[in-house]
Design a protein around this motif. Structure first.
Motif, mmCIF file in Angstrom:
data_model
loop_
_atom_site.group_PDB
_atom_site.id
_atom_site.type_symbol
_atom_site.label_atom_id
_atom_site.label_comp_id
_atom_site.label_asym_id
_atom_site.label_seq_id
_atom_site.Cartn_x
_atom_site.Cartn_y
_atom_site.Cartn_z
ATOM 1 N N ILE A 152 0.836 -1.195 0.000
ATOM 2 C CA ILE A 152 0.000 0.000 0.000
ATOM 3 C C ILE A 152 0.877 1.253 0.000
ATOM 4 O O ILE A 152 1.417 1.639 1.047
ATOM 5 C CB ILE A 152 -0.937 0.002 1.229
ATOM 6 N N PRO A 153 1.065 1.884 -1.164
ATOM 7 C CA PRO A 153 1.781 3.162 -1.189
ATOM 8 C C PRO A 153 0.885 4.260 -0.606
ATOM 9 O O PRO A 153 -0.299 4.356 -0.943
ATOM 10 C CB PRO A 153 2.045 3.401 -2.685
ATOM 11 N N VAL A 154 1.460 5.076 0.258
ATOM 12 C CA VAL A 154 0.707 6.158 0.904
ATOM 13 C C VAL A 154 1.518 7.438 0.806
ATOM 14 O O VAL A 154 2.661 7.499 1.265
ATOM 15 C CB VAL A 154 0.422 5.836 2.386
ATOM 16 N N GLN A 155 0.923 8.443 0.198
ATOM 17 C CA GLN A 155 1.582 9.745 0.104
ATOM 18 C C GLN A 155 1.681 10.371 1.483
ATOM 19 O O GLN A 155 0.776 10.225 2.321
ATOM 20 C CB GLN A 155 0.799 10.665 -0.835
ATOM 21 N N ALA A 156 2.771 11.059 1.751
ATOM 22 C CA ALA A 156 2.990 11.685 3.053
ATOM 23 C C ALA A 156 2.154 12.960 3.188
ATOM 24 O O ALA A 156 2.666 14.074 3.295
ATOM 25 C CB ALA A 156 4.474 11.989 3.248
ATOM 26 N N GLN A 157 0.828 12.762 3.156
ATOM 27 C CA GLN A 157 -0.141 13.843 3.342
ATOM 28 C C GLN A 157 -1.262 13.297 4.240
ATOM 29 O O GLN A 157 -1.459 12.089 4.348
ATOM 30 C CB GLN A 157 -0.731 14.299 2.008
ATOM 31 N N TYR A 158 -2.013 14.194 4.868
ATOM 32 C CA TYR A 158 -3.019 13.756 5.843
ATOM 33 C C TYR A 158 -4.148 12.934 5.227
ATOM 34 O O TYR A 158 -4.512 11.876 5.721
ATOM 35 C CB TYR A 158 -3.606 14.958 6.592
ATOM 36 N N LEU A 159 -4.721 13.384 4.098
ATOM 37 C CA LEU A 159 -5.890 12.691 3.551
ATOM 38 C C LEU A 159 -5.564 11.275 3.077
ATOM 39 O O LEU A 159 -6.309 10.335 3.399
ATOM 40 C CB LEU A 159 -6.520 13.521 2.425
ATOM 41 N N PRO A 160 -4.479 11.059 2.313
ATOM 42 C CA PRO A 160 -4.151 9.684 1.951
ATOM 43 C C PRO A 160 -3.907 8.790 3.162
ATOM 44 O O PRO A 160 -4.305 7.626 3.178
ATOM 45 C CB PRO A 160 -2.866 9.838 1.114
ATOM 46 N N ALA A 161 -3.252 9.331 4.186
ATOM 47 C CA ALA A 161 -2.984 8.538 5.388
ATOM 48 C C ALA A 161 -4.273 8.196 6.117
ATOM 49 O O ALA A 161 -4.456 7.074 6.604
ATOM 50 C CB ALA A 161 -2.036 9.307 6.313
ATOM 51 N N LYS A 162 -5.207 9.137 6.182
ATOM 52 C CA LYS A 162 -6.475 8.907 6.864
ATOM 53 C C LYS A 162 -7.331 7.875 6.133
ATOM 54 O O LYS A 162 -8.161 7.194 6.731
ATOM 55 C CB LYS A 162 -7.249 10.232 6.981
#
Length: 245
Positions: A152-162
């Motif tokens: 699971i790639p996740v961008q270091a931003q709040y919305l993708p992480a949430k």
């Protein structure tokens, strides 16, 4: 053969770049690798040097249509569909035609298992990497049903992480009801900037929420203009080898 799905229902988190560059890296290690572009936008197809995916006559849609109709898929079908990239990886391309498959799957028998037999026929590969479309619809579910592992790639931003929680629930549900061998390979932070407080906060948030249950890769993919430029050029970010010149 290992089938690995790169998925996140959020777009723009680096799934395609990760898939393509990992595939080329594995190929340079002597592995035989097949990328399957499962996104109608055809980004992986473009990133591997095929600039006009809509002009490609045989794509993943061709194979999935035959699978839905329960028609045999012959070696000739695979030979017509699989294309070869100059950097040593093979590709089942995709284009806008695949969007029609999403609709067809709704009424298909055994609809979550349409993709799996197509991939399981390709036993000559060491790795099959699935570049998933940004949704939790029928085609991404087919990818999870076929895969051995999901990254699971996740961008270091709040919305993708949430947005991770919903995706992880879907993966657990697929493992329980459809594909018991599916494992979560880990969460990969992408587009990071280690000099910013935001990246540190996102890393800490994900580690706190999921670190005790899941692997959080220590390797992170930094934000780099060169990665975007390489995609536009239709090649990986890895240095060109003598054989490719």
């Amino acid at each position: 053969m290992k089938i690995v799905a790169f998925t996140n229902q959020k777009g723009g988190v680096g799934k395609t770049n990760t898939t393509v560059n990992l595939a080329v890296g594995l190929a340079r290690m002597g592995k035989k690798v097949l990328i399957v572009d499962t996104d109608p936008q055809g980004d992986a197809t473009k990133s591997l040097g095929f600039d006009t995916p809509d002009a490609i006559p045989h794509t993943l849609e061709t194979l999935m249509e035959k699978s839905i109709r329960d028609e045999p898929i012959t070696p000739e079908d695979y030979a017509e569909t699989i294309v070869h990239n100059a950097e040593g990886v093979d590709l089942i391309p995709s284009n806008i035609d695949l969007s029609a498959i999403e609709v067809s799957l709704v009424n298909a028998m055994n609809r979550e298992q349409t993709l799996a037999p197509i991939l399981h026929d390709q036993r000559s590969y060491d790795y099959v990497l699935l570049d998933c479309m940004p949704s939790l619809g029928m085609i991404p579910l087919n990818c999870l049903a076929a895969a051995d592992r999901v990254i699971i790639p996740v961008q270091a931003q709040y919305l993708p992480a949430k947005g991770l929680e919903q995706l992880l629930k879907t993966v657990v549900r697929v493992r329980r009801k459809i594909n018991p061998r599916l494992e979560i390979g880990g969460i990969l932070l992408t587009m990071t900037d280690p000099t910013t407080r935001l990246t540190k906060e996102i890393r800490s948030m994900i580690q706190s929420a999921y670190g005790s249950q899941l692997r959080i890769f220590s390797t992170e993919i930094p934000r780099a203009v060169r990665a975007a430029e390489a995609s536009i050029e239709g090649k990986s970010i890895l240095p060109t080898t003598r054989a490719e010149r």
